[in-house]
Design an enzyme around this catalytic site. Structure first.
Site, mmCIF file in Angstrom:
data_model
loop_
_atom_site.group_PDB
_atom_site.id
_atom_site.type_symbol
_atom_site.label_atom_id
_atom_site.label_comp_id
_atom_site.label_asym_id
_atom_site.label_seq_id
_atom_site.Cartn_x
_atom_site.Cartn_y
_atom_site.Cartn_z
ATOM 1 C CB ALA A 208 54.249 -17.095 29.286
ATOM 2 C CD GLU A 209 59.967 -15.634 27.531
ATOM 3 O OE1 GLU A 209 60.735 -14.856 26.945
ATOM 4 O OE2 GLU A 209 58.779 -15.798 27.208
ATOM 5 C CG ASN A 210 54.725 -13.995 32.201
ATOM 6 O OD1 ASN A 210 54.764 -14.692 31.199
ATOM 7 N ND2 ASN A 210 53.588 -13.531 32.688
ATOM 8 C CB SER A 251 59.573 -19.535 34.005
ATOM 9 O OG SER A 251 59.392 -19.414 32.622
#
Length: 397
Positions: A208-210, A251
């Site tokens: 997940a990019e977050n 990330s």
């Protein structure tokens, strides 16, 4: 990354994200003219300026300037009296980078402990970046998108959880892109639904990019939901064994550094040479491109686009050139539509090759709804669907 660069004393850096697109070339609407008569609305008053680009190792990169701040206000889980911070779960997000970027930084925290109470290995951000720590009395956290995989609720779900027809075909076909050991990023919609059909002998880790690697399923009940464990769509999730959490810049370092093996995302248009448009329709509300530009420009990563073969009006979405602003230029490896699968020669001039076709369709059917020429891999072509599966339905609840 721009905030982190500011805190690191780096005035500029270069990234492949957005190279060859409107983001680099300029012209993204920033402000529209007001008070125009109907028919003239949508006229741009202020547009983004072109960005400097350079070529390194035969690849174009876009220059990004650091983003410093006079004051940074961040949120952390725990701090000691010297300002050392610990973040919990995916709540790190951009907080460490924002703290680094500020000339002055104020950290609001849920718990303050005496100096020496935190082991040095626990600390995520050194107090050297923090000027003041404030204790937050009210730490109630709102869950924006509560998602539950409760078995009883699942049993009562309506037929809306069953996807039918071409969309089901795309979901199941996209799942065949997963290979054992892959690190994978999935866009919302069909790409995420494909994770319901990972073969039992295939283990992948979802990013997940977050700020999470090792994204697991939704919580099994509401009490298990944690506002500090969410995906990039703000949905509640759980981590798998061996998962890790980190900041947004960390990330995107994984993404830009080519450490994510596969990206599957949706598209509005794809060109014959692998250009992708999926983030803006001119004149419509712009929410931003999210992480798509970074994901598709990552070196060595495989990029797969899932989309309907035509628009609702029947217009082709696979074209000689995209008419919509690009997300990435020459980035797509494979296109999976409701009708077929194309491979893209994104590094050469080989164009598109039809490699699989939906049951009961012919090559001529595909040519009639495709806006550009393509080669055919074989005769006959393999089917998109396995013979022994119900290819017209997919339960994604």
């Amino acid at each position: 990354q721009r905030m982190r660069a500011a805190g690191s004393g780096i005035p500029v850096f270069y990234t492949p994200a957005g190279a060859g697109t409107q983001y680099a070339n300029g012209g993204i609407p920033i402000k529209f003219k007001k008070g125009l008569p109907k028919g003239q609305q949508g006229e741009v008053e202020i547009a983004s300026a072109p960005r400097e680009t350079r070529v390194f190792h035969n690849k174009e990169y876009v220059m990004e300037e650091a983003l410093p701040a006079d004051l940074a206000i961040v949120k952390a889980w725990k701090a000691d009296t010297r300002g050392n911070l610990i973040f919990r779960g995916t709540s790190a997000n951009a907080n460490p980078d924002a703290a680094m970027s500020g000339k002055h930084c104020i950290a609001e925290v849920e718990e303050i402990v005496p100096v020496g109470s935190l082991h040095p290995d626990e600390i995520h951000l050194s107090g050297v970046f923090v000027d003041k720590v404030l204790f937050a009395k009210d730490n109630a956290k709102r869950i924006e998108r509560l998602k539950i995989r409760d078995a009883a609720a699942h049993a009562q779900q309506s037929s809306s959880s069953v996807v039918q027809g071409g969309r089901a075909r795309m979901i199941k076909r996209a799942a065949k892109e997963f290979k054992d050991g892959m690190y994978v990023n999935l866009g919302i919609g069909i790409p995420t639904m494909a994770s319901n059909f990972i073969p039992p002998d295939v283990h992948i880790e979802l990013q997940a990019e977050n700020g999470m690697m090792g994204l697991g399923p939704y919580p099994s009940h509401e009490d298990e939901a944690d506002p500090d464990l969410i995906n990039a769509g703000k949905e509640t999730v759980t981590p798998i064994k061996g998962a890790s959490t980190f900041s947004s810049s960390h990330s995107f370092s994984m993404i830009r550094g080519g450490h994510v093996d596969l990206t599957i995302l949706g598209g509005l248009q794809v060109s014959a040479n692998g250009d992708l448009a999926n983030w803006i329709i001119p004149g419509k509300l712009l929410k931003g491109m999210g992480g798509a530009m970074d994901l598709v420009s990552a070196p060595d990563a495989k990029v797969v686009v899932t989309m309907d073969h035509t628009s609702k009006s029947g217009a082709p979405k696979i074209l000689p050139e995209c008419s919509l602003p690009l997300t990435g230029k020459g980035v797509v490896d494979r296109i999976i539509t409701d009708m077929c699968v194309f491979d893209c020669d994104k590094h050469g001039d080989g164009g598109l090759t039809l490699v699989e076709i939906a049951p009961h369709l012919t090559v001529d059917d595909i040519r009639n709804v495709t806006g550009c020429n393509f080669k055919v891999a074989s005769d006959p072509l393999p089917s998109m669907s396995d013979e022994n599966e119900e290819e017209d339905t997919a339960s994604v609840g």
